[in-house]
Design an enzyme around this catalytic site. Structure first.
Site, PDB file in Angstrom:
ATOM      1  N   THR A 279       0.678  -1.288   0.102  1.00 22.55           N
ATOM      2  CA  THR A 279       0.018   0.047  -0.127  1.00 22.55           C
ATOM      3  C   THR A 279       0.945   1.180  -0.050  1.00 22.55           C
ATOM      4  OG1 THR A 279      -1.732  -1.099   1.145  1.00 22.55           O
ATOM      5  CG2 THR A 279      -1.680   1.209   1.450  1.00 22.55           C
TER       6      THR A 279
ATOM      7  N   GLY B 127     -10.067  -3.819   3.083  1.00 19.67           N
ATOM      8  CA  GLY B 127      -9.213  -3.815   4.010  1.00 19.67           C
ATOM      9  C   GLY B 127      -9.319  -2.352   4.746  1.00 19.67           C
TER      10      GLY B 127
ATOM     11  N   THR C   5      -0.658   1.069   6.881  1.00 23.12           N
ATOM     12  CA  THR C   5      -1.030  -0.198   5.951  1.00 23.12           C
ATOM     13  C   THR C   5      -0.630  -1.430   6.890  1.00 23.12           C
ATOM     14  OG1 THR C   5      -0.111  -1.138   3.915  1.00 23.12           O
ATOM     15  CG2 THR C   5       1.349   0.160   5.428  1.00 23.12           C
TER      16      THR C   5
END
Length: 275
Positions: free
Chosen positions: A143, A173, A194
């Site tokens: 990410t 997510g 992340t």
């Protein structure tokens, strides 16, 4: 590999330099964050935009969010498949609609109706990512996230991801979830996070760091490290980048590496591994 490290270093350096120019010229943290995240989305080196990993159905589903400390405004999109820069669509949601999040076909229609660039699926094709899917291994090239503060002391944070390799279609997510993957309070801090998204959502990781800084009078480094250690104890990997209202920064992660960078008027720092 050493070659890949050099590629990542070069791209990150280029990104922070261009984004910093916006701030140096008096531009907004919002513009700087959108530019930086877009540049990383356009690179196949990262799991966002063009470099996004494949779902179990061999396609990409991307998420992104952006938030600014000015009135805690935020925008997010999830499970988009054909938007070139999901962070730009997230910004559109924040600025041009009364809503915070759009998902899937609704988000794609919003992009289509408002001339936000869309691309064919072939744009996201990536042999390395597909190979990871075939092996059913989680891809650790992660990410992307950016946090910035401008001359008006407005903090903005943005996060963008392709999610987990081999994820179930429709799985979302932490990256587009305000409070989990992205959070900003001008009088406290801004965070882009992340990691193992399900844990980050359950523990509201991004907001939790700012809460610790604001109400427990901890530095952002203390708060960030504390939260990452707590996650490690329950088996959740991840990392965060943080900036406070004075422009101080913090990095915290419980993995062997997290590509990260910082730039201000007098210094520039770029690192990948812990040391």
């Amino acid at each position: 590999s050493e070659e890949r490290q050099q590629q990542i270093h070069k791209k990150i350096q280029e990104t922070v330099s261009e984004a910093y120019e916006i701030l140096e010229q008096g531009g907004s943290s919002f513009d700087a964050v959108e530019l930086a995240v877009s540049m990383l989305e356009d690179s196949p080196l990262f799991n966002a935009g063009r470099g996004s990993v494949y779902t179990s159905e061999e396609r990409q589903e991307m998420d992104a969010s952006i938030m600014t400390g000015k009135d805690n405004e935020a925008g997010a999109v999830s499970s988009v498949t054909n938007v070139k820069n999901p962070i730009s669509l997230a910004r559109y949601v924040m600025e041009e609609t009364p809503h915070v999040m759009f998902t899937s076909r609704g988000a794609e229609k919003l992009a289509r109706d408002n001339n936000i660039e869309q691309v064919e699926q072939s744009y996201f094709a990536n042999p390395d990512r597909l190979k990871s899917l075939k092996k059913a291994q989680e891809n650790k090239k992660g990410t992307v996230g950016v946090v910035a503060i401008d001359k008006n002391r407005v903090i903005t944070a943005g996060t963008s991801t392709g999610g987990m390799t081999n994820k179930a279609p429709g799985r979302v997510g932490d990256s587009p979830i305000i409070g989990a993957g992205t959070w900003v309070e001008n009088n406290s801090c801004g965070v882009s996070a992340t990691g193992h998204g399900e844990y980050f959502i359950r523990f509201s990781v991004a907001k939790e760091i700012c809460v610790k800084a604001r109400y427990q009078n901890k530095s952002i480094q203390q708060a960030s490290t504390e939260v990452m250690n707590q996650l490690k104890e329950i088996g959740a990997d991840g990392g965060v980048i943080v900036m406070d209202s004075q422009g101080n920064y913090a990095f915290a992660f419980n993995t062997p590496a997290m590509a990260r960078a910082y730039k201000d008027a007098s210094s520039e720092l770029i690192k990948i591994y812990k040391n």
